[in-house]
Design a protein around this motif. Sequence first.
Motif, short mmCIF file in Angstrom:
data_model
loop_
_atom_site.label_atom_id
_atom_site.label_comp_id
_atom_site.label_asym_id
_atom_site.label_seq_id
_atom_site.Cartn_x
_atom_site.Cartn_y
_atom_site.Cartn_z
N PRO A 127 21.56 16.35 37.97
CA PRO A 127 22.36 15.15 38.22
C PRO A 127 23.85 15.42 38.04
O PRO A 127 24.25 16.50 37.62
CB PRO A 127 21.85 14.19 37.16
CG PRO A 127 21.49 15.08 36.01
CD PRO A 127 20.92 16.33 36.64
N PRO A 128 24.71 14.43 38.34
CA PRO A 128 26.14 14.57 38.07
C PRO A 128 26.39 14.91 36.60
O PRO A 128 25.63 14.49 35.73
CB PRO A 128 26.69 13.19 38.41
CG PRO A 128 25.74 12.64 39.41
CD PRO A 128 24.39 13.15 38.97
N ASN A 129 27.40 15.74 36.34
CA ASN A 129 28.52 16.06 37.17
C ASN A 129 28.28 17.15 38.21
O ASN A 129 29.23 17.56 38.91
CB ASN A 129 29.72 16.47 36.30
CG ASN A 129 29.35 17.57 35.28
OD1 ASN A 129 28.35 17.52 34.57
ND2 ASN A 129 30.23 18.55 35.18
N GLY A 130 27.03 17.62 38.34
CA GLY A 130 26.68 18.51 39.42
C GLY A 130 26.58 17.75 40.73
O GLY A 130 26.42 16.53 40.75
N ILE A 155 28.12 23.93 41.23
CA ILE A 155 26.92 24.74 41.00
C ILE A 155 25.71 23.83 40.76
O ILE A 155 25.76 22.90 39.97
CB ILE A 155 27.10 25.76 39.86
CG1 ILE A 155 27.46 25.09 38.53
CG2 ILE A 155 28.16 26.78 40.24
CD1 ILE A 155 27.53 26.07 37.36
N ILE A 156 24.61 24.12 41.46
CA ILE A 156 23.40 23.30 41.34
C ILE A 156 22.15 24.19 41.40
O ILE A 156 21.91 24.87 42.40
CB ILE A 156 23.33 22.20 42.42
CG1 ILE A 156 23.57 22.77 43.82
CG2 ILE A 156 24.31 21.09 42.12
CD1 ILE A 156 23.34 21.76 44.95
N PRO A 157 21.32 24.20 40.37
CA PRO A 157 20.01 24.82 40.48
C PRO A 157 19.05 23.87 41.19
O PRO A 157 19.25 22.65 41.17
CB PRO A 157 19.60 25.01 39.02
CG PRO A 157 20.27 23.88 38.30
CD PRO A 157 21.56 23.61 39.05
N GLY A 158 18.04 24.41 41.83
CA GLY A 158 17.07 23.57 42.54
C GLY A 158 15.64 23.86 42.11
O GLY A 158 15.33 24.92 41.56
N MET A 159 14.76 22.92 42.39
CA MET A 159 13.33 23.08 42.12
C MET A 159 12.58 22.24 43.16
O MET A 159 12.98 21.12 43.46
CB MET A 159 12.99 22.59 40.71
CG MET A 159 11.62 23.00 40.21
SD MET A 159 11.59 24.63 39.38
CE MET A 159 12.39 24.30 37.82
N LEU A 160 11.51 22.79 43.71
CA LEU A 160 10.67 22.06 44.65
C LEU A 160 9.32 21.75 44.02
O LEU A 160 8.75 22.59 43.32
CB LEU A 160 10.44 22.87 45.93
CG LEU A 160 11.66 23.18 46.79
CD1 LEU A 160 11.23 24.00 48.01
CD2 LEU A 160 12.34 21.90 47.24
N ARG A 161 8.86 20.52 44.27
CA ARG A 161 7.50 20.13 43.91
C ARG A 161 6.77 19.69 45.17
O ARG A 161 7.37 19.10 46.06
CB ARG A 161 7.49 19.00 42.89
CG ARG A 161 7.69 19.45 41.46
CD ARG A 161 7.37 18.37 40.44
NE ARG A 161 8.30 17.25 40.51
CZ ARG A 161 8.80 16.62 39.43
NH1 ARG A 161 8.45 17.03 38.20
NH2 ARG A 161 9.62 15.62 39.56
#
Length: 525
Positions: free
Chosen positions: A254-257, A411-417
């Motif tokens: 979430p923000p601040n990302g 910068i943002i990490p991601g994850m898929l479900r």
Amino acid sequence: MRDLQRPGRSAVMAMNGICATSHPIAAEAAVDILKRGGTAMDAAIAGAVLLGLCEPQSTGIGGDCFALVSPAGCDDVLAFNGSGTAPAAADAADLRNKGLATIPLHSVHAVTLPGAVDMFCTLSERFGKLGLDVSLAPAIHYAEAGVPIAQRVAFDLAREAKVLQGASRRHYLHDDAVPVLGSIFRAPGQAEVLRRIARDGRDAFYSGEIAEDMVTSLNAVGGAHTMDDFADVSGMETTPVSGTYKASELVEHPPNGQGATAILLLNILKHFDIAGMDPLGAERVHIEAEAAKLAYDARNRFIADPDHTTRLDHLLAPDTAAKLAALIDPNKAMTAPATLGEAVHKDTVYITVVDKDRMAVSLIYSIFHGLGSGIASEKFGILFQNRGAGFTLQEGHPNELKGGKRPMHTIIPGMLRRDGRVEMPFGVMGGQYQPNGHARFLSNMVDFGMDPQSAIDAPRSFTDGGRLKVERGYSDKVRQTLADMGHDIEVPDVPIGGAQAIRIHQNGVLEGASDPRKDGCAIGY
């Protein structure tokens, strides 16, 4: 499956654990930690900190990190914010009074407090098994012994070394010359810093001699940073945001990302038949570019420090995406919406690790622009990020520079479900490109059936600063068609972004993928 008669990378398949990141030495160090019985978090910290030595232009302990974590034995995703704030005395009004419209990238005004070390300590204590000293040992070794300069690192340093100033030239250059391919980069000062953190934890970095070195060095070039500012650095656990694209759920920080930007972009793309387009054709590039202009404009208006982001629900609402999608002309490029002057960057590192118990870590770590602020601490050579350039100086804006605030972060990490099951930690480096990169990566797999490695390898495009950057992997015909639609076309000198991913198959097999645009790889066992 890729065409085995063409250049390319095969996916890395393993059962016990995989690390995928942008430098092979860091990937191997992480896997070594897994083989010793460490968790994915032990390994991710080991690899991430080591990346600060392998890719010093992109990251280091003077920077920030974000992480998404799915603990072993569940499909929950937890978010951790390791971004630092502006020093307490910082104020946009002071810079406006000096006649500035934006924060100078390579000035002390752009230096926010480094949050990564605090977060690494927190994550190690919560999710690690072997201890922080074990995780830091590989970086300590290589800081002293040295790391050979790899090809992408040499390419970046040749372009970016001019920003180094003062003590940073002594710590990051070789007799004032830019390190070249195959030369050895050493950082004995950082080895000592990491040795003290391994022994004494976060306080060794945020107080005492190391903090004094940082504060004194910043104050010497006009910084308002204090020992109290460093002592007060504290990361936080927060709640992820998510959205769906067909059968996949995209989980973002979430923000601040700026993770919500990727969800908004995908929500806009839902209104078009992307799967019916040529994956490498002009129509897809055009629609994606127009959607990105609108999504990024919304980002610039609303995303800021968590306590100052008030329109997050609006960004994520389907109705917002529907109204924005209706503005897109399928045959003509719009004028890019005005931005607010926040800086963007191209350099970051990303690491993902999955262990034998299926803890999944998605972690991104950066000093913002290449070589950050260009300012390093005098004694220990800690290179400071220029993340504060992500603030705006516009009075009253949610992302206006103020003491104690976190800036909007790229910068943002991601994850898929999928069907509630964590399927894939992934990340796409490349500063402002990252939300577009997340959307493109997911669309490549969902709309066109690509496997993760193929989805990463595929050519990229990105609308940036009023120009549409189109990698060389696209044909001249596509570029001409886009130009005829009104796009200002540029073939970029630098590859667009870099990515890594690990797919967790239902049968337990792990599939790792890593971007050839960087020096790294996926390694499993």
